[in-house]
Motif scaffolding. Structure first.
Motif, short mmCIF file in Angstrom:
data_model
loop_
_atom_site.label_atom_id
_atom_site.label_comp_id
_atom_site.label_asym_id
_atom_site.label_seq_id
_atom_site.Cartn_x
_atom_site.Cartn_y
_atom_site.Cartn_z
N SER A 1 -57.22 44.63 -47.95
CA SER A 1 -57.37 43.63 -46.90
C SER A 1 -57.49 42.23 -47.50
CB SER A 1 -58.57 43.95 -46.01
OG SER A 1 -59.78 43.82 -46.73
N PHE A 2 -58.05 42.13 -48.71
CA PHE A 2 -58.12 40.82 -49.38
C PHE A 2 -56.71 40.29 -49.68
CE2 PHE A 2 -62.28 42.66 -50.55
CZ PHE A 2 -63.11 41.62 -50.22
N HIS A 3 -55.86 41.20 -50.13
CA HIS A 3 -54.47 40.84 -50.40
C HIS A 3 -53.79 40.39 -49.10
CE1 HIS A 3 -50.43 42.14 -52.45
NE2 HIS A 3 -50.16 41.40 -51.41
N ASN B 1 -55.06 39.27 -46.24
CA ASN B 1 -55.56 38.01 -45.68
C ASN B 1 -55.09 36.80 -46.47
OD1 ASN B 1 -56.94 38.93 -43.37
ND2 ASN B 1 -58.65 39.66 -44.64
N ARG B 2 -54.97 36.94 -47.78
CA ARG B 2 -54.43 35.83 -48.58
C ARG B 2 -52.95 35.60 -48.24
NH1 ARG B 2 -56.13 31.26 -51.21
NH2 ARG B 2 -54.26 30.48 -52.23
N TYR C 1 -52.58 33.72 -45.11
CA TYR C 1 -52.95 32.32 -45.29
C TYR C 1 -51.85 31.55 -46.02
CZ TYR C 1 -55.30 28.30 -47.44
OH TYR C 1 -55.64 27.05 -47.88
N GLN C 2 -51.34 32.14 -47.07
CA GLN C 2 -50.45 31.39 -47.96
C GLN C 2 -49.02 31.29 -47.42
OE1 GLN C 2 -51.46 32.54 -51.97
NE2 GLN C 2 -49.72 31.44 -52.82
N GLU D 1 -60.51 43.95 -41.05
CA GLU D 1 -59.49 42.93 -40.73
C GLU D 1 -58.62 42.63 -41.95
OE1 GLU D 1 -60.88 39.39 -38.63
OE2 GLU D 1 -62.54 40.59 -37.84
#
Lengths: 384, 136
Positions: A153-155, A157-158, A161-162, A207
């Protein structure tokens, strides 16, 4: 260009269930036997073994079960869901060099019936082979981070964003691959349709993942038999096989460029070594532990640019009659979680023209990916 | 640190590659490892420097402020401790030379990449369990 001279001559699988009386070891042995029968070869003639991800059954178990007379090569691979395609690479290399002539690649997982499920928080003493245990136990567990759906999920969400990808891409993958599973009687979700309403109504687990963005946990095993050459009657040729690793191989949270992963390196390499262009592929079986990672792999493979995969998969492109039918068996999301060995089995069936209702018309060239642990990648390109 | 505590704690905080970090938390200092030989920063810890293979490291302070590189929000408790704290945010913070994770103190709905945060010395942090971050 790849120097491999190898083909897949048999595939086998167990039923895919939630709940089983068979041990994980016996399920893998069952699948290994099935692959030999499918290839119509004497089990005793197997002379190579690649145990992908799981170490049991051992080579000794397989020698005794199959009655192998002269085992000349064996290997173990531990890169999670990337182990299946990487195992095909090992087998293809062994037969191409003449180290062995018939190499079985096995993988199975009682993911549902296991004492510890990978989706749970009970990972501290888990027997599931995960790298970087010190990082898990000292850094991640105290934060409440235990499961792959959290790491990735960290991947995701980044990425959102990017590159501002359209979030609807995840839904497209979930719904399309479920429709494919609904045409596959071996799929765990064969008789369970998934509607857009179901998808939208599902709760967030982590999320940005809702329930149907996350793969199944099932019990089952699959196996593939690789031999030398390209002349078997039902043989499927291995055109290339590659492996790649992320820069911080056992940690996502400390990774400076979280979007860089194994497929970033080995994806383009696989197409180049097979000597093919993206638009020549008749289908792709993309490792789908999560919907978003399918999109990310398409980008890193070079089908489109970063952030554009949701547009790429839109408008039916990944349907069975689209430009790039994707996960035609239903994948880990809707067929079963056999750590990607089921993706290879499906690719072989498609290329042999044995995929029944879900057959991609005139399929001649297909690509399969593996994705494991903290971003290990592997790819095989198959053709007939 | 005892496993009997009711909050999640690191398994082996006294192991030498981690000790400087967890000792630092208890003193309200945030630290990461830097290679004595080539100066490369290293987080999370590993016994060898990936650039020069040295095994000599020093602990150096890193900034107490940074920006959120990425985050997660869990809506499901993977451990009982978090059950009454959902939804729960965890962040990766770009803090000077390293990316360092931590619990997020605040409304997880406010989380976004690029958001400025500072270290929060809450109870779990100063007990040496895990760092926490809050919006600044």
């Amino acid at each position: 260009m790849s120097k491999l001279s190898a083909q897949i001559i048999g595939v086998g699988q167990t039923p895919y269930t939630r709940g089983t009386q068979r041990s994980e070891r016996d399920q893998i042995l069952d699948a290994a036997i099935a692959a030999c029968y499918d290839a119509e070869v004497d089990t005793q003639s197997i002379d190579g073994l690649v145990m992908a991800w799981k170490d049991s059954p051992s080579n000794e178990d397989l020698i005794k079960t199959l009655g192998i007379r002269d085992l000349r090569y064996h290997a173990h691979l531990h890169i999670g869901g990337a182990s299946a395609c990487a195992g095909i690479a090992q087998a293809a290399m062994a037969v191409s060099l003449g180290m062995a002539s018939r190499v079985l690649v096995t993988l199975g997982w009682n993911a549902y019936s296991a004492t510890t499920r990978l989706s749970s928080g009970d990972q501290e003493d888990s027997a599931i082979p995960i790298p970087g245990k010190e990082i898990r136990r000292n850094i991640e567990h105290p934060l409440g981070v235990y499961a792959p759906m959290q790491w990735y999920s960290f991947h995701a969400n980044r990425w959102f964003y990017q590159y501002q990808p359209d979030p609807a891409g995840m839904k497209t993958v979930a719904l399309t691959t479920r429709r494919h599973a609904n045409l596959n009687s071996a799929a765990y979700f064969y008789d369970k349709p998934l509607t857009e309403v179901d998808y939208d109504a599902a709760r967030y687990v982590v999320e940005p993942f809702r329930l149907f963005d996350i793969c199944l946990e099932t019990d089952g095993a699959a196996a593939v038999l690789v031999s030398q050459g390209n002349n078997a009657r039902r043989g499927v040729q291995i055109l290339s096989a590659t492996e790649g690793h992320a820069d911080y191989p056992d940690d996502i949270m400390g990774r400076r460029d979280i979007l860089n992963m194994g497929i970033t390196k080995c994806g383009p390499r696989a197409l180049k070594e097979a000597g093919i262009r993206h638009d020549e592929l008749d289908f792709a079986q993309i490792y789908d532990c999560f919907t978003f990672i399918v999109l990310r792999q398409l980008e890193e493979l070079g089908f489109c640019r970063r952030g554009e995969a949701p547009d790429f998969v839109a408008n039916g492109r990944i349907d069975l009659d689209g430009d790039l039918p994707l996960n035609t068996h239903g994948g880990l999301l809707s067929e079963a979680h056999v750590a990607g060995m089921n993706h290879i089995v499906e690719a072989v069936r498609q290329l042999r023209g044995e995929a029944d209702q879900r057959q991609v018309r005139d399929a001649k060239l297909g690509l399969v990916t593996g994705y494991g642990d903290y971003g290990d990648g592997s790819v095989v390109v198959l053709g007939r | 640190m005892s496993d009997q505590l009711d909050f999640p704690v690191p398994k082996d905080p006294d192991e030498h590659t981690y000790k400087g970090f967890f000792d630092g938390l208890q003193k309200k200092i945030l630290r990461a490892r830097q290679c004595c030989s080539c100066g490369q920063w290293q987080w999370p810890p590993h016994r060898f420097c990936s650039q020069c293979q040295s095994t000599e490291f020093d602990w150096h302070d890193i900034p107490h402020r940074g920006i959120v590189y990425s985050y997660t929000v869990m809506h499901r408790a993977f451990r009982d401790y978090f059950a009454d704290k959902l939804p729960y945010g965890v962040v990766i913070v770009e803090a000077g030379p390293v990316h360092i994770s931590g619990r997020f103190i605040g409304n997880p709905a406010s989380l976004a990449c690029g958001m400025p945060v500072g270290i929060a010395w809450d109870d779990l942090a100063t007990k040496g369990a895990s760092p926490a971050w809050q919006a600044v």
